[in-house]
Scaffold this motif. Structure first.
Motif, mmCIF file in Angstrom:
data_model
loop_
_atom_site.group_PDB
_atom_site.id
_atom_site.type_symbol
_atom_site.label_atom_id
_atom_site.label_comp_id
_atom_site.label_asym_id
_atom_site.label_seq_id
_atom_site.Cartn_x
_atom_site.Cartn_y
_atom_site.Cartn_z
ATOM 1 N N ALA A 242 0.974 -1.092 -0.154
ATOM 2 C CA ALA A 242 -0.071 -0.066 0.091
ATOM 3 C C ALA A 242 0.865 1.104 0.078
ATOM 4 O O ALA A 242 0.748 2.328 -0.917
ATOM 5 C CB ALA A 242 -0.857 0.092 1.072
ATOM 6 N N LEU A 243 2.043 1.000 0.815
ATOM 7 C CA LEU A 243 2.569 2.237 0.605
ATOM 8 C C LEU A 243 3.623 2.706 -0.711
ATOM 9 O O LEU A 243 3.596 3.923 -0.940
ATOM 10 C CB LEU A 243 3.889 2.301 1.978
ATOM 11 N N ARG A 244 3.845 1.360 -1.082
ATOM 12 C CA ARG A 244 4.443 1.673 -2.672
ATOM 13 C C ARG A 244 3.689 2.212 -3.642
ATOM 14 O O ARG A 244 3.849 3.091 -4.504
ATOM 15 C CB ARG A 244 4.803 0.325 -2.946
ATOM 16 N N THR B 167 0.773 3.953 -2.863
ATOM 17 C CA THR B 167 0.598 5.578 -2.398
ATOM 18 C C THR B 167 1.497 6.349 -3.005
ATOM 19 O O THR B 167 1.502 7.373 -3.544
ATOM 20 C CB THR B 167 0.508 5.597 -1.201
ATOM 21 N N ALA B 168 2.757 5.910 -2.572
ATOM 22 C CA ALA B 168 4.178 6.675 -3.325
ATOM 23 C C ALA B 168 4.100 6.830 -4.660
ATOM 24 O O ALA B 168 4.684 7.936 -5.306
ATOM 25 C CB ALA B 168 5.263 6.088 -2.569
ATOM 26 N N SER B 169 3.716 5.769 -5.732
ATOM 27 C CA SER B 169 3.858 6.041 -6.815
ATOM 28 C C SER B 169 2.744 6.954 -7.434
ATOM 29 O O SER B 169 2.986 7.660 -8.305
ATOM 30 C CB SER B 169 3.903 4.388 -7.596
ATOM 31 N N ILE B 170 1.575 6.867 -6.938
ATOM 32 C CA ILE B 170 0.382 7.806 -7.310
ATOM 33 C C ILE B 170 0.870 9.164 -6.878
ATOM 34 O O ILE B 170 0.721 10.192 -7.812
ATOM 35 C CB ILE B 170 -0.838 7.250 -6.565
ATOM 36 N N ILE B 171 1.320 9.610 -5.760
ATOM 37 C CA ILE B 171 1.972 11.101 -5.523
ATOM 38 C C ILE B 171 2.991 11.330 -6.248
ATOM 39 O O ILE B 171 2.943 12.591 -6.798
ATOM 40 C CB ILE B 171 2.451 10.670 -3.942
ATOM 41 N N PHE B 172 3.872 10.321 -6.733
ATOM 42 C CA PHE B 172 5.082 10.816 -7.724
ATOM 43 C C PHE B 172 4.546 11.087 -9.083
ATOM 44 O O PHE B 172 4.856 12.284 -9.728
ATOM 45 C CB PHE B 172 5.850 9.643 -7.927
ATOM 46 N N ALA B 173 3.420 10.303 -9.578
ATOM 47 C CA ALA B 173 2.953 10.622 -10.936
ATOM 48 C C ALA B 173 2.029 11.900 -10.766
ATOM 49 O O ALA B 173 2.269 12.649 -11.731
ATOM 50 C CB ALA B 173 1.936 9.456 -11.141
ATOM 51 N N VAL B 174 1.366 12.040 -9.700
ATOM 52 C CA VAL B 174 0.631 13.328 -9.845
ATOM 53 C C VAL B 174 1.547 14.612 -9.775
ATOM 54 O O VAL B 174 1.113 15.735 -10.268
ATOM 55 C CB VAL B 174 -0.614 13.276 -8.613
ATOM 56 N N VAL B 175 2.367 14.601 -8.721
ATOM 57 C CA VAL B 175 3.412 15.674 -8.692
ATOM 58 C C VAL B 175 3.999 15.850 -10.141
ATOM 59 O O VAL B 175 4.244 17.034 -10.593
ATOM 60 C CB VAL B 175 4.529 15.461 -7.633
ATOM 61 N N GLY B 176 4.555 14.910 -10.901
ATOM 62 C CA GLY B 176 4.976 15.125 -12.015
ATOM 63 C C GLY B 176 4.170 15.568 -12.943
ATOM 64 O O GLY B 176 4.472 16.501 -13.849
#
Length: 97
Positions: free
Chosen positions: A39-41, A43-52
């Motif tokens: 779940a942490l992985r 969530t982190a990938s979603i946040i990274f994609a949204v910020v990018g």
């Protein structure tokens, strides 16, 4: 003086939290922890994609400058920092102040 006391208190609190986490966490099997890591992985990938995507939409000219081939520079490596300057706070004060 107050700052040193605060830092000491913060360090003691941090050590206490780490020791408490170790004592409590050593009895939790890895099979029970794995879904949390997944779940942490995710969530982190979603946040990274949204910020990018946010950086690419809000600052498209910065993105173009970052990957533009320049006659004086062979790679885009040094320009990569230009892409994140709007999203990262840079402290320009000297270390002595």
């Amino acid at each position: 003086m107050l700052r040193k006391a605060f830092l000491l208190l913060y360090a003691l609190f941090s050590i206490a939290v780490c020791v408490g986490g170790y004592v409590y966490g050593r009895n939790i099997p890895f099979a029970q922890q794995w879904p949390l890591f997944e779940a942490l992985r995710n969530t982190a990938s979603i946040i990274f994609a949204v910020v990018g995507a946010w950086l690419a939409i809000i600052y498209p000219e910065r993105l173009k400058l970052t990957f533009r081939e320049d006659a004086s520079k062979k790679s885009a490596g040094p320009n990569m920092g230009m892409l994140l300057t709007p999203g990262v706070r840079i402290d320009v004060t000297s270390p002595d102040s």
